[in-house]
Design a protein around this motif. Structure first.
Motif, PDB file in Angstrom:
ATOM      1  N   ASN A   5       0.833  -1.202   0.000  1.00 60.69           N
ATOM      2  CA  ASN A   5       0.000   0.000   0.000  1.00 60.69           C
ATOM      3  C   ASN A   5       0.868   1.252   0.000  1.00 60.69           C
ATOM      4  O   ASN A   5       1.589   1.509   0.954  1.00 60.69           O
ATOM      5  CB  ASN A   5      -0.913   0.019   1.238  1.00 60.69           C
ATOM      6  CG  ASN A   5      -2.205  -0.702   0.958  1.00 60.69           C
ATOM      7  OD1 ASN A   5      -2.501  -1.055  -0.167  1.00 60.69           O
ATOM      8  ND2 ASN A   5      -2.973  -0.940   2.007  1.00 60.69           N
ATOM      9  N   VAL A  76       3.279  10.767  -8.117  1.00 56.28           N
ATOM     10  CA  VAL A  76       2.637   9.533  -8.578  1.00 56.28           C
ATOM     11  C   VAL A  76       3.545   8.718  -9.499  1.00 56.28           C
ATOM     12  O   VAL A  76       3.567   7.497  -9.436  1.00 56.28           O
ATOM     13  CB  VAL A  76       1.272   9.792  -9.252  1.00 56.28           C
ATOM     14  CG1 VAL A  76       0.253  10.250  -8.241  1.00 56.28           C
ATOM     15  CG2 VAL A  76       1.370  10.777 -10.390  1.00 56.28           C
ATOM     16  N   LEU A  79       6.571   7.655  -7.259  1.00 52.91           N
ATOM     17  CA  LEU A  79       6.158   7.084  -5.969  1.00 52.91           C
ATOM     18  C   LEU A  79       6.901   7.744  -4.802  1.00 52.91           C
ATOM     19  O   LEU A  79       7.377   7.080  -3.882  1.00 52.91           O
ATOM     20  CB  LEU A  79       6.385   5.561  -5.966  1.00 52.91           C
ATOM     21  CG  LEU A  79       5.642   4.779  -7.058  1.00 52.91           C
ATOM     22  CD1 LEU A  79       6.038   3.311  -7.037  1.00 52.91           C
ATOM     23  CD2 LEU A  79       4.141   4.912  -6.903  1.00 52.91           C
ATOM     24  N   LYS A 204       5.998   7.883 -19.167  1.00 54.37           N
ATOM     25  CA  LYS A 204       4.953   7.519 -18.208  1.00 54.37           C
ATOM     26  C   LYS A 204       3.566   7.677 -18.847  1.00 54.37           C
ATOM     27  O   LYS A 204       2.699   6.810 -18.730  1.00 54.37           O
ATOM     28  CB  LYS A 204       5.057   8.418 -16.968  1.00 54.37           C
ATOM     29  CG  LYS A 204       4.032   8.131 -15.883  1.00 54.37           C
ATOM     30  CD  LYS A 204       4.376   6.864 -15.169  1.00 54.37           C
ATOM     31  CE  LYS A 204       3.210   6.314 -14.381  1.00 54.37           C
ATOM     32  NZ  LYS A 204       3.511   5.000 -13.822  1.00 54.37           N
ATOM     33  N   PHE A 335      -8.323  15.792 -14.861  1.00 50.97           N
ATOM     34  CA  PHE A 335      -7.918  14.850 -13.824  1.00 50.97           C
ATOM     35  C   PHE A 335      -7.793  15.553 -12.465  1.00 50.97           C
ATOM     36  O   PHE A 335      -8.293  15.062 -11.449  1.00 50.97           O
ATOM     37  CB  PHE A 335      -6.580  14.179 -14.200  1.00 50.97           C
ATOM     38  CG  PHE A 335      -5.912  13.539 -13.028  1.00 50.97           C
ATOM     39  CD1 PHE A 335      -6.387  12.346 -12.513  1.00 50.97           C
ATOM     40  CD2 PHE A 335      -4.843  14.153 -12.401  1.00 50.97           C
ATOM     41  CE1 PHE A 335      -5.806  11.779 -11.392  1.00 50.97           C
ATOM     42  CE2 PHE A 335      -4.260  13.588 -11.286  1.00 50.97           C
ATOM     43  CZ  PHE A 335      -4.737  12.391 -10.780  1.00 50.97           C
ATOM     44  N   SER A 343     -13.028  12.427  -6.124  1.00 49.71           N
ATOM     45  CA  SER A 343     -12.194  11.332  -5.626  1.00 49.71           C
ATOM     46  C   SER A 343     -12.809  10.625  -4.412  1.00 49.71           C
ATOM     47  O   SER A 343     -12.772   9.406  -4.303  1.00 49.71           O
ATOM     48  CB  SER A 343     -10.808  11.873  -5.265  1.00 49.71           C
ATOM     49  OG  SER A 343      -9.998  10.845  -4.802  1.00 49.71           O
ATOM     50  N   ILE A 346     -16.287   8.420  -5.296  1.00 49.72           N
ATOM     51  CA  ILE A 346     -16.264   7.181  -6.067  1.00 49.72           C
ATOM     52  C   ILE A 346     -16.532   6.010  -5.112  1.00 49.72           C
ATOM     53  O   ILE A 346     -15.992   5.944  -4.011  1.00 49.72           O
ATOM     54  CB  ILE A 346     -14.917   7.030  -6.832  1.00 49.72           C
ATOM     55  CG1 ILE A 346     -14.911   5.786  -7.723  1.00 49.72           C
ATOM     56  CG2 ILE A 346     -13.733   7.027  -5.929  1.00 49.72           C
ATOM     57  CD1 ILE A 346     -13.712   5.730  -8.674  1.00 49.72           C
TER      58      ILE A 346
ATOM     59  N   GLY B  49       2.310   3.686  -9.838  1.00 47.73           N
ATOM     60  CA  GLY B  49       2.376   5.118 -10.054  1.00 47.73           C
ATOM     61  C   GLY B  49       1.169   5.615 -10.821  1.00 47.73           C
ATOM     62  O   GLY B  49       1.252   6.616 -11.522  1.00 47.73           O
ATOM     63  N   CYS B  50       0.055   4.906 -10.702  1.00 48.76           N
ATOM     64  CA  CYS B  50      -1.180   5.362 -11.345  1.00 48.76           C
ATOM     65  C   CYS B  50      -1.678   6.592 -10.582  1.00 48.76           C
ATOM     66  O   CYS B  50      -1.852   6.537  -9.364  1.00 48.76           O
ATOM     67  CB  CYS B  50      -2.238   4.257 -11.302  1.00 48.76           C
ATOM     68  SG  CYS B  50      -3.850   4.817 -11.845  1.00 48.76           S
ATOM     69  N   PRO B  51      -1.912   7.710 -11.271  1.00 45.47           N
ATOM     70  CA  PRO B  51      -2.351   8.922 -10.568  1.00 45.47           C
ATOM     71  C   PRO B  51      -3.702   8.743  -9.863  1.00 45.47           C
ATOM     72  O   PRO B  51      -4.048   9.526  -8.999  1.00 45.47           O
ATOM     73  CB  PRO B  51      -2.469   9.951 -11.689  1.00 45.47           C
ATOM     74  CG  PRO B  51      -1.697   9.408 -12.829  1.00 45.47           C
ATOM     75  CD  PRO B  51      -1.749   7.922 -12.705  1.00 45.47           C
ATOM     76  N   LEU B  52      -4.445   7.722 -10.254  1.00 48.09           N
ATOM     77  CA  LEU B  52      -5.767   7.514  -9.664  1.00 48.09           C
ATOM     78  C   LEU B  52      -5.736   6.478  -8.546  1.00 48.09           C
ATOM     79  O   LEU B  52      -6.781   5.984  -8.130  1.00 48.09           O
ATOM     80  CB  LEU B  52      -6.751   7.101 -10.761  1.00 48.09           C
ATOM     81  CG  LEU B  52      -7.005   8.197 -11.797  1.00 48.09           C
ATOM     82  CD1 LEU B  52      -7.545   7.626 -13.088  1.00 48.09           C
ATOM     83  CD2 LEU B  52      -7.949   9.241 -11.244  1.00 48.09           C
ATOM     84  N   HIS B  53      -4.533   6.175  -8.081  1.00 51.73           N
ATOM     85  CA  HIS B  53      -4.338   5.163  -7.051  1.00 51.73           C
ATOM     86  C   HIS B  53      -5.296   5.347  -5.871  1.00 51.73           C
ATOM     87  O   HIS B  53      -6.115   4.472  -5.566  1.00 51.73           O
ATOM     88  CB  HIS B  53      -2.872   5.235  -6.587  1.00 51.73           C
ATOM     89  CG  HIS B  53      -2.487   4.238  -5.546  1.00 51.73           C
ATOM     90  ND1 HIS B  53      -3.006   4.244  -4.269  1.00 51.73           N
ATOM     91  CD2 HIS B  53      -1.620   3.200  -5.587  1.00 51.73           C
ATOM     92  CE1 HIS B  53      -2.478   3.256  -3.578  1.00 51.73           C
ATOM     93  NE2 HIS B  53      -1.629   2.601  -4.358  1.00 51.73           N
ATOM     94  N   ASP B  54      -5.210   6.502  -5.231  1.00 46.33           N
ATOM     95  CA  ASP B  54      -6.002   6.739  -4.017  1.00 46.33           C
ATOM     96  C   ASP B  54      -7.504   6.723  -4.305  1.00 46.33           C
ATOM     97  O   ASP B  54      -8.291   6.213  -3.509  1.00 46.33           O
ATOM     98  CB  ASP B  54      -5.635   8.093  -3.398  1.00 46.33           C
ATOM     99  CG  ASP B  54      -4.214   8.096  -2.878  1.00 46.33           C
ATOM    100  OD1 ASP B  54      -3.547   7.044  -2.970  1.00 46.33           O
ATOM    101  OD2 ASP B  54      -3.763   9.144  -2.387  1.00 46.33           O
ATOM    102  N   SER B  55      -7.878   7.295  -5.469  1.00 44.03           N
ATOM    103  CA  SER B  55      -9.301   7.393  -5.809  1.00 44.03           C
ATOM    104  C   SER B  55      -9.899   5.998  -5.975  1.00 44.03           C
ATOM    105  O   SER B  55     -10.970   5.701  -5.437  1.00 44.03           O
ATOM    106  CB  SER B  55      -9.488   8.166  -7.112  1.00 44.03           C
ATOM    107  OG  SER B  55      -8.801   9.376  -7.052  1.00 44.03           O
ATOM    108  N   ILE B  56      -9.219   5.135  -6.725  1.00 45.83           N
ATOM    109  CA  ILE B  56      -9.786   3.813  -7.022  1.00 45.83           C
ATOM    110  C   ILE B  56      -9.771   2.928  -5.774  1.00 45.83           C
ATOM    111  O   ILE B  56     -10.780   2.289  -5.448  1.00 45.83           O
ATOM    112  CB  ILE B  56      -9.013   3.140  -8.183  1.00 45.83           C
ATOM    113  CG1 ILE B  56      -9.185   3.978  -9.467  1.00 45.83           C
ATOM    114  CG2 ILE B  56      -9.504   1.718  -8.412  1.00 45.83           C
ATOM    115  CD1 ILE B  56      -8.330   3.528 -10.635  1.00 45.83           C
ATOM    116  N   GLY B  59     -12.306   4.129  -3.438  1.00 43.24           N
ATOM    117  CA  GLY B  59     -13.628   3.828  -3.989  1.00 43.24           C
ATOM    118  C   GLY B  59     -14.042   2.391  -3.705  1.00 43.24           C
ATOM    119  O   GLY B  59     -15.203   2.124  -3.369  1.00 43.24           O
ATOM    120  N   VAL B  77      -3.087  -3.257  -1.775  1.00 44.16           N
ATOM    121  CA  VAL B  77      -2.658  -3.145  -3.175  1.00 44.16           C
ATOM    122  C   VAL B  77      -1.329  -3.865  -3.345  1.00 44.16           C
ATOM    123  O   VAL B  77      -0.453  -3.765  -2.496  1.00 44.16           O
ATOM    124  CB  VAL B  77      -2.496  -1.659  -3.576  1.00 44.16           C
ATOM    125  CG1 VAL B  77      -2.014  -1.536  -5.024  1.00 44.16           C
ATOM    126  CG2 VAL B  77      -3.819  -0.925  -3.412  1.00 44.16           C
TER     127      VAL B  77
END
Lengths: 413, 100
Positions: A5, A76, A79, A204, A335, A343, A346, B49-56, B59, B77
């Motif tokens: 995580n 992101v 990391l 990326k 985004f 965010s 969802i 490093g997906c920018p939507l990590h926290d959102s998904i 969710g 994860v």
């Protein structure tokens, strides 16, 4: 399966501040450029109003948006959280004030540009310090780290030579050959900082936006080696005023970029997303434009035609750097706002997709308007045609206003 | 409805906002365990490093928390093994423009 995580989010106000400042600065720069039509068409690039417009576009828009995007993407993509968000806000206000005062000084009293230039340099140095502190914490370095770190070093060189130029104007004395300082300033700013940064983040964003998997990252090391060698050889050619070295440098940069195009093509062949989003397609178009212009610069390097090379660089700024940034901004802005608004919703309620945050057809029309305008402006400069310049630059100014409107309209979603 | 089916149905309401495809059809869910009102999910994302990590990830947790009888939801994860396109359902591939 090992759980890992890790979550990194930047306060979105920080990248947004940079981006909103950037798009407004872009509209201002294009309006000034429109007014400077007669002089620019006659090939007089080194005039105060054009310096002001160029710096507003490159610093106010491109640099500020790049900084904002880095505040969003670095955590992101690498990391690694941003070292200090508070420093980020301080850095924004210092850099924004520096750019506004510096551009105004260039337009109205070039000799006084040195002091706001120092403020601007302070802002950029704070940014470099922030990024250095952030990247050194990255646990596992990769090729992207190398591209982005080298881009940051090039940014440092750019401001050193830029400050030298400003010092020359202020003091009336020359610490080094002025033309060498100018060429090096442009080399490291345009081809070092911006190109290396866009290439680095393309590694990326291209797989992410095309859902490409199973490609090799090996060509990236050859792209890097050839491109950085090309930069070094071109720098030496300016230093020694050596024509053959200039040809070699331009050739290496062209080969490196061609390798990059090959690498991106091989990634896209492995993509799962068959229908690519329109703004992303324009970011890809920018890559093709840059390859053509690198080729043109290489051919022109044999003849040493400085005016033509200046026009190619202008086309490169518009067709590669600006178009890439604009294409990616149409993805990044929705985004950022989506993250802010939806965010936490969802999983609880229906939320829009990122595509629904912005009218895709409308962004495609705008990108097309920008591309046609950029081609028109470049041709107008090449053939010194004032009516064509006014039409093309007028269309570019219209685009810049539509662009501001579109970015701001997302904030109402 | 079977609790496992209910959980999967809820997970299908969580979409990757970039792709517009839910996390189940994308093949992001590696493991789902339910016992005594506790849910454990091991999942991944399409790229580290997906920018939507926290959102998904957030969710997924939120989508399951309000199911009757569920006391705790734990989402972890992993990047090992990494996600591959083969994990996607036919419906996900169709949405990405395959078979057309």
């Amino acid at each position: 399966m090992i759980p890992t995580n890790t979550a990194y989010e930047t306060n979105i106000r920080l990248p947004f501040l940079f981006i909103v400042f950037g798009v407004i600065a872009f509209a201002a720069s294009q309006t000034i450029m429109l007014a400077a039509g007669p002089t620019i068409v006659n090939g007089a690039f080194r005039l105060p109003t054009i310096w002001a417009a160029a710096h507003l576009a490159m610093l106010g828009f491109a640099l500020m948006v790049a900084m904002g995007a880095m505040y969003q993407l670095v955590p992101v993509a690498f990391l690694t959280p941003i070292w200090s968000e508070r420093l980020g806000f301080v850095q924004f206000f210092i850099t924004a004030a520096g750019i506004a005062l510096f551009s105004a000084s260039l337009a109205f009293h070039a000799r006084a540009a040195f002091f706001p230039g120092l403020l601007l340099v302070l802002g950029i140095v704070l940014f470099l310090f922030q990024m250095a502190m952030t990247l050194r914490k990255q646990a596992k370095k990769n090729m992207m780290t190398l591209f982005v770190s080298t881009a940051l070093v090039c940014l440092l060189f750019t401001i050193v030579f830029g400050l030298t130029l400003a010092f020359h104007f202020w003091s009336g004395t020359q610490t080094m050959d002025h033309l060498f300082a100018l060429k090096t300033h442009i080399l490291f700013g345009v081809f070092g900082w911006f190109t290396l940064l866009i290439i680095g983040f393309s590694y990326k964003m291209v797989p992410m936006f095309s859902l490409a998997h199973g490609f090799s990252m090996k060509p990236a090391r050859y792209v890097y080696a050839a491109y950085v060698t090309g930069l070094a050889v071109t720098f030496v050619s300016f230093w020694k005023n050596h024509q053959a070295a200039f040809v070699a440098g331009a050739g290496l940069l062209f080969i490196a970029f061609a390798l990059f195009v090959y690498h991106i093509s091989s990634m896209l062949r492995k993509r799962m997303k068959k229908r690519l989003d329109r703004p992303f397609q324009f970011a890809l178009l920018a890559i093709a434009i840059a390859l053509i212009l690198h080729g043109a610069a290489f051919i022109l390097s044999f003849f040493g035609d400085h005016r033509k090379i200046a026009i190619v660089i202008y086309g490169y700024l518009l067709g590669w750097i600006m178009l890439s940034i604009i294409g990616y901004l149409y993805k990044i802005v929705p985004f950022l706002w989506w993250t802010h608004r939806y965010s936490k919703k969802i999983g609880k309620e229906n939320v829009p997709t990122l595509k629904q945050m912005m009218n895709e057809n409308w962004t495609a029309v705008q990108c097309a308007l920008f591309t046609i305008s950029a081609i028109g402006v470049t041709i107008a400069l090449d053939v010194s045609n004032l009516p064509l310049f006014y039409i093309a630059q007028g269309a570019m100014t219209l685009f810049s206003l539509l662009f501001v409107g579109t970015v701001i309209s997302v904030l109402r979603k | 409805m079977d609790i496992r089916e209910l959980v999967l149905q809820q997970l299908r309401t969580v979409f990757d906002p970039e792709l517009g495809i839910n996390v189940v059809d994308l093949g992001l869910i590696y493991d789902l365990q339910i016992s005594d009102g506790n849910i454990y999910i091991l999942m991944t994302l399409t790229t580290p490093g997906c920018p939507l990590h926290d959102s998904i990830v957030g969710g997924v947790k939120r989508a399951l928390e309000h199911i009757d009888g569920i006391r705790d939801v734990k989402v972890e994860v992993t990047w090992n093994p990494p996600w591959t396109p083969e994990r996607m359902s036919e419906e996900a591939l169709r949405q990405l423009g395959h078979f057309s």
